[in-house]
Design an enzyme around this catalytic site. Structure first.
Site, short mmCIF file in Angstrom:
data_model
loop_
_atom_site.label_atom_id
_atom_site.label_comp_id
_atom_site.label_asym_id
_atom_site.label_seq_id
_atom_site.Cartn_x
_atom_site.Cartn_y
_atom_site.Cartn_z
N CYS A 211 0.80 -1.22 0.00
CA CYS A 211 0.00 0.00 0.00
C CYS A 211 0.84 1.27 0.00
O CYS A 211 0.30 2.37 -0.18
CB CYS A 211 -0.94 0.00 1.21
SG CYS A 211 -2.07 -1.42 1.25
N HIS A 290 12.62 1.54 5.35
CA HIS A 290 12.41 0.12 5.08
C HIS A 290 12.87 -0.71 6.29
O HIS A 290 14.01 -0.58 6.72
CB HIS A 290 13.20 -0.28 3.84
CG HIS A 290 12.64 -1.45 3.10
ND1 HIS A 290 12.37 -2.65 3.71
CD2 HIS A 290 12.30 -1.61 1.79
CE1 HIS A 290 11.89 -3.51 2.81
NE2 HIS A 290 11.83 -2.89 1.64
N HIS A 374 -2.51 19.64 6.92
CA HIS A 374 -3.36 18.51 6.53
C HIS A 374 -2.56 17.21 6.56
O HIS A 374 -1.38 17.18 6.20
CB HIS A 374 -3.94 18.73 5.12
CG HIS A 374 -4.65 20.04 4.96
ND1 HIS A 374 -5.89 20.28 5.52
CD2 HIS A 374 -4.28 21.19 4.33
CE1 HIS A 374 -6.26 21.52 5.21
NE2 HIS A 374 -5.30 22.09 4.51
N HIS A 378 -2.68 6.80 5.40
CA HIS A 378 -3.19 5.66 4.63
C HIS A 378 -4.36 4.99 5.35
O HIS A 378 -4.25 4.59 6.50
CB HIS A 378 -2.07 4.64 4.41
CG HIS A 378 -2.54 3.31 3.91
ND1 HIS A 378 -3.34 3.19 2.79
CD2 HIS A 378 -2.35 2.05 4.39
CE1 HIS A 378 -3.61 1.90 2.60
NE2 HIS A 378 -3.02 1.21 3.55
N HIS A 407 -14.42 4.82 5.38
CA HIS A 407 -15.86 4.57 5.49
C HIS A 407 -16.52 4.53 4.11
O HIS A 407 -17.35 3.65 3.84
CB HIS A 407 -16.50 5.66 6.34
CG HIS A 407 -17.97 5.50 6.55
ND1 HIS A 407 -18.92 6.01 5.69
CD2 HIS A 407 -18.66 4.85 7.53
CE1 HIS A 407 -20.13 5.71 6.12
NE2 HIS A 407 -20.00 5.00 7.24
N ASN A 411 -10.40 0.27 2.07
CA ASN A 411 -8.96 0.33 1.86
C ASN A 411 -8.70 0.12 0.37
O ASN A 411 -8.79 -0.99 -0.14
CB ASN A 411 -8.26 -0.75 2.69
CG ASN A 411 -6.74 -0.73 2.53
OD1 ASN A 411 -6.21 -0.05 1.64
ND2 ASN A 411 -6.05 -1.47 3.37
#
Length: 479
Positions: A211, A290, A374, A378, A407, A411
């Site tokens: 993702c 990572h 802002h 994710h 919502h 995802n």
């Protein structure tokens, strides 16, 4: 204490200005004392030292030229588009559970487990599943997988090209990321064929990066745009649900069934200085971290087969904790780049005090709300958003875009951060100069960040995914 900290922040932030004022006053006072004779003597002095003046001027011109030629090229985000699936693909809770029962691959324990997960997930009743899962049994074929991917990618790209009026043959760089579906020819080749892109286009296909691959793609394009002048680049981020739906009974592999939904995005970037005036954002930083060297982190999101040979993606129970550790690594690098000096001083002083005086002193958590207006966290799941809200000490308003995206759309993997940015724009909250922090997590395990600054008061693009529902949001989520 709140106002004391605010005053401290303002004082440290503007300290150099406060110090500059008396210095300028002294210089101005001395300048007013110069007589015409003083100015004439200064001019004669420069004439007698002509060689020095010429050498200094040449060095100044040379240095300025080198600086201009070698400084990083600015990367502008002209526009982006998020795919909005048709209402025929909606899968509310009841329909979702009915489909699971009709499949007959799940035992009662797995059905009950998925029911509990979906009820606590933070997903709403209007998320979308691919057309293949509105069939009984599900069509998990290569043809159905291609159909889903083409529908998402072409839908997002068609809207982007329509909004920007750009000729597809002007695109010089194309980067596509899709973690679990990588057919031959590649997805980037599929796009080249569909839109008849030019023959010398630079194409890249990123797979298996989870993702967070959307931010990786942005980082790759940023580097490419430093080499290729006056170029348009397109990033396409998506995930394929059809071929990766798990039809088994291993609990850790059932969770993605309940969270992942159809979605994708297309982003148009440019390094042309002339594009700044009609771009939405400028890319400021990208930071990638990572944790793949750690075995537990490496296997916390892991594609595998269960005991019956059925493939799926397993999510470890340690996922949220590992995400928190990866975030700490990421902000350690990002913090010095974006935090005001006042926060960096507080962090440093707390660290020194902890080392010298009391090992029990809690480390100071920098206030990233002073660096960004802002946050696009994710939308991986309710637990992930909760963890970041707690670790970064954010308010409900700061994570509103993430919760509402989860919502409304579920995802959507690497494209979720763009649905969140579209939500902020649709709410009319994006003002010129506002800074945006996109935070994404992915298998491996990775935490990646992208920082943008708004170049104008940003309005939502035509056919925004929130066009028909922004008035209903935010909604209260009952778990």
């Amino acid at each position: 204490m709140k106002y004391v900290k605010l005053g401290y922040h303002c004082l440290i932030t503007h300290m150099w200005k406060l110090c500059l004022v008396p210095l300028m006053a002294v210089v101005a006072k001395d300048a007013t004392r110069l007589s015409p004779d003083d100015l004439r003597h200064l001019w004669l002095h420069l004439q007698y030292n002509l060689v020095g003046v010429v050498v200094f001027s040449a060095a100044l011109i040379y240095g300025s030229t080198v600086f201009i030629m070698t400084r990083p090229r600015s990367v502008y985000l002209i526009d982006y588009s998020c795919y909005k699936p048709p209402s025929t693909l909606e899968a509310n809770f009841q329909k979702f559970m009915d489909q699971l029962r009709l499949v007959e691959d799940f035992d009662d324990s797995s059905l009950e487990f998925q029911r509990k997960i979906i009820e606590r997930s933070g997903l709403g009743e209007e998320t979308h599943l691919p057309e293949a899962f509105h069939c009984i049994p599900p069509r998990q074929t290569m043809v159905a997988s291609r159909e889903e991917t083409e529908q998402v990618i072409f839908g997002a790209l068609d809207n982007l090209l329509e909004n920007t009026k750009i000729n597809p043959r002007e695109i010089g760089i194309l980067v596509v990321n899709c973690s679990l579906f990588n057919p031959t020819p590649s997805l980037s080749a599929m796009i080249v064929n569909k839109y008849k892109l030019r023959g010398n286009i630079k194409t890249y296909n990123l797979g298996g990066m989870g993702c967070s691959a959307g931010v990786i793609a942005i980082d790759l394009v940023k580097d490419l745009l430093q080499v290729h002048r006056n170029t348009y680049a397109v990033v396409v981020s998506t995930e394929n649900i059809t071929q990766n739906w798990y039809l088994g009974n291993k609990k850790s592999m059932l969770i993605p069934n309940c969270l992942f939904r159809v979605g994708g995005s297309a982003i148009l970037l440019s390094n042309k200085p002339s594009d700044r005036r009609h771009s939405k954002y400028k890319l400021v930083h990208t930071v990638r971290t990572h944790k793949g060297a750690d075995d537990k982190a490496f296997k916390c999101v892991y594609q595998e087969q269960d005991g019956n040979g059925k493939s799926g993606v397993s999510l470890s129970k340690d996922l949220v904790a590992i995400a928190g550790e990866a975030l700490k690594m990421n902000i350690t690098t990002l913090g010095p780049l974006v935090l005001p000096i006042s926060e960096q001083l507080l962090f440093f002083m707390t660290l020194v005090a902890k080392k010298l005086f009391n090992a029990k002193i809690k480390p100071y958590i920098p206030d990233f709300k002073l660096a960004f207006e802002h946050f696009c966290v994710h939308a991986g799941g309710r637990a992930v958003i909760d963890e970041l809200e707690k670790n970064l000490q954010l308010s409900d308003t700061h994570v509103e875009a993430s919760r509402m995206t989860l919502h409304r759309f579920g995802n959507t993997s690497s494209s979720s951060i763009w649905y969140e940015l579209a939500y902020t724009e649709a709410k009319g909250r994006m003002r010129k100069g506002n800074r945006v922090w996109q935070i994404a997590f992915g298998s491996g395990f990775k935490c990646n960040s992208a920082v943008w600054v708004a170049l104008r008061n940003v309005r939502p693009s035509v056919n925004s995914p929130w066009d028909d529902c922004i008035g209903r949001y935010p909604v209260k989520i009952d778990l």
